[in-house]
Design an enzyme around this catalytic site. Structure first.
Site, PDB file in Angstrom:
ATOM      1  N   ARG A 110       0.828  -1.224   0.000  1.00 15.22           N
ATOM      2  CA  ARG A 110       0.000   0.000   0.000  1.00 15.22           C
ATOM      3  C   ARG A 110       0.857   1.267   0.000  1.00 15.22           C
ATOM      4  O   ARG A 110       0.382   2.328  -0.410  1.00 15.22           O
ATOM      5  CB  ARG A 110      -1.002  -0.029   1.158  1.00 15.22           C
ATOM      6  CG  ARG A 110      -2.126  -1.037   0.927  1.00 15.22           C
ATOM      7  CD  ARG A 110      -3.181  -0.980   2.021  1.00 15.22           C
ATOM      8  NE  ARG A 110      -2.658  -1.378   3.303  1.00 15.22           N
ATOM      9  CZ  ARG A 110      -2.626  -2.631   3.764  1.00 15.22           C
ATOM     10  NH1 ARG A 110      -3.117  -3.602   3.034  1.00 15.22           N
ATOM     11  NH2 ARG A 110      -2.123  -2.910   4.936  1.00 15.22           N
ATOM     12  N   GLU A 123       5.905 -10.618  15.000  1.00 14.32           N
ATOM     13  CA  GLU A 123       5.443 -11.183  16.262  1.00 14.32           C
ATOM     14  C   GLU A 123       5.725 -12.696  16.286  1.00 14.32           C
ATOM     15  O   GLU A 123       6.168 -13.253  17.273  1.00 14.32           O
ATOM     16  CB  GLU A 123       3.952 -10.895  16.433  1.00 14.32           C
ATOM     17  CG  GLU A 123       3.506 -11.004  17.862  1.00 14.32           C
ATOM     18  CD  GLU A 123       2.079 -10.532  18.035  1.00 14.32           C
ATOM     19  OE1 GLU A 123       1.501 -10.001  17.066  1.00 14.32           O
ATOM     20  OE2 GLU A 123       1.551 -10.728  19.142  1.00 14.32           O
TER      21      GLU A 123
HETATM   22  P1  AMP Z   1       4.560  -2.754  11.064  1.00 14.99           P
HETATM   23  O1  AMP Z   1       5.837  -3.307  10.455  1.00 14.99           O
HETATM   24  O2  AMP Z   1       4.081  -3.561  12.216  1.00 14.99           O
HETATM   25  O3  AMP Z   1       4.666  -1.269  11.398  1.00 14.99           O
HETATM   26  O4  AMP Z   1       3.413  -2.947   9.992  1.00 14.99           O
HETATM   27  C1  AMP Z   1       3.434  -2.234   8.874  1.00 14.99           C
HETATM   28  C2  AMP Z   1       2.584  -2.802   7.788  1.00 14.99           C
HETATM   29  O5  AMP Z   1       1.515  -3.644   8.216  1.00 14.99           O
HETATM   30  C3  AMP Z   1       1.985  -1.648   7.072  1.00 14.99           C
HETATM   31  O6  AMP Z   1       2.538  -1.676   5.789  1.00 14.99           O
HETATM   32  C4  AMP Z   1       0.500  -1.873   7.073  1.00 14.99           C
HETATM   33  O7  AMP Z   1       0.118  -1.951   5.731  1.00 14.99           O
HETATM   34  C5  AMP Z   1       0.246  -3.171   7.788  1.00 14.99           C
HETATM   35  N1  AMP Z   1      -0.593  -3.067   9.012  1.00 14.99           N
HETATM   36  C6  AMP Z   1      -0.222  -3.384  10.258  1.00 14.99           C
HETATM   37  N2  AMP Z   1      -1.228  -3.226  11.143  1.00 14.99           N
HETATM   38  C7  AMP Z   1      -2.284  -2.802  10.441  1.00 14.99           C
HETATM   39  C8  AMP Z   1      -3.639  -2.447  10.783  1.00 14.99           C
HETATM   40  N3  AMP Z   1      -4.102  -2.517  12.045  1.00 14.99           N
HETATM   41  N4  AMP Z   1      -4.444  -2.015   9.809  1.00 14.99           N
HETATM   42  C9  AMP Z   1      -3.991  -1.939   8.533  1.00 14.99           C
HETATM   43  N5  AMP Z   1      -2.745  -2.273   8.142  1.00 14.99           N
HETATM   44  C10 AMP Z   1      -1.883  -2.709   9.078  1.00 14.99           C
END
Ligand code: AMP
Length: 187
Positions: free
Chosen positions: A72, A109
């Site tokens: 995205r 995780e």
């Molecule tokens: P992170 O590495 O945990 O910061 O996750 C980043 C990626 O996970 C982003 O590119 C988001 O597209 C997706 N993502 C994680 N949590 C969510 C959520 N609650 N809603 C939508 N997309 C999420």
């Protein structure tokens, strides 16, 4: 006379985004509140306001490349690169890029994930703006920063449509310039 009722011209970008982003409970797993940004993409004026705002925030800060994180992040990063008149670099999941790559692995995780860019994407003297839709744990964004810095470039900053402040993302990126248009709080 109140000219504002019934009109959204005076609403802040944050308010318009908060009203438009759809929260989907228990997707893709029980307990996760998924932030669905597709209604933002479907609203051309709002979508344009988001990318205009990112470009405004980083105009004049010496950005040489926009790094857009799969998948995205591609949607927001591409217009920002065009507005800033700099090149776009797709940061991809492992195994998608055809040429020589640099790779960083990071912890999820459960298990690990990796991201890659082409080895000639940027180098010393370059300044990279990292763009994604959601900042959650920050694992992906932190890995993207490592990819930039390992290749000798610097991180100009990071731009996200929204952040989930109850996760650790903003802590992991502390000390870096992080721009977020909407922050979700716990609860
Ligand atoms: P992170 O590495 O945990 O910061 O996750 C980043 C990626 O996970 C982003 O590119 C988001 O597209 C997706 N993502 C994680 N949590 C969510 C959520 N609650 N809603 C939508 N997309 C999420």
């Amino acid at each position: 006379m109140d000219h504002s009722s019934g009109s959204d011209v005076d609403e802040s970008l944050e308010t318009r985004l908060r009203r438009t982003i759809r929260e989907v409970p228990d997707f893709p797993l029980p307990g996760i509140s998924f932030k669905d940004i597709t209604p933002v993409l479907a609203n051309s004026l709002l979508f344009r306001s988001v990318t205009d705002e990112f470009a405004r925030q980083f105009a004049g800060s010496g950005v040489s490349h926009v790094a857009a994180i799969e998948s995205r992040g591609f949607l927001f990063g591409a217009p920002v690169a065009q507005l800033l008149e700099v090149g776009l670099v797709p940061v991809r999941k492992v195994g998608k890029l055809p040429h020589l790559t640099e790779r960083v692995d990071y912890a999820l995780e459960y298990g690990t994930a990796g991201i890659e860019v082409h080895a000639d994407a940027w180098g010393p003297g370059d300044s990279v703006l990292i763009v994604d839709d959601v900042l959650a744990t920050g694992g992906t964004a932190d890995a993207a920063c490592k990819l930039v810095e390992r290749m000798g470039a610097r991180v100009a900053g990071l731009a996200f449509l929204l952040s989930l402040r109850y996760l650790t993302g903003e802590d992991l990126l502390r000390g870096r310039r992080v721009e977020t248009l909407v922050r979700y709080q716990p609860g």
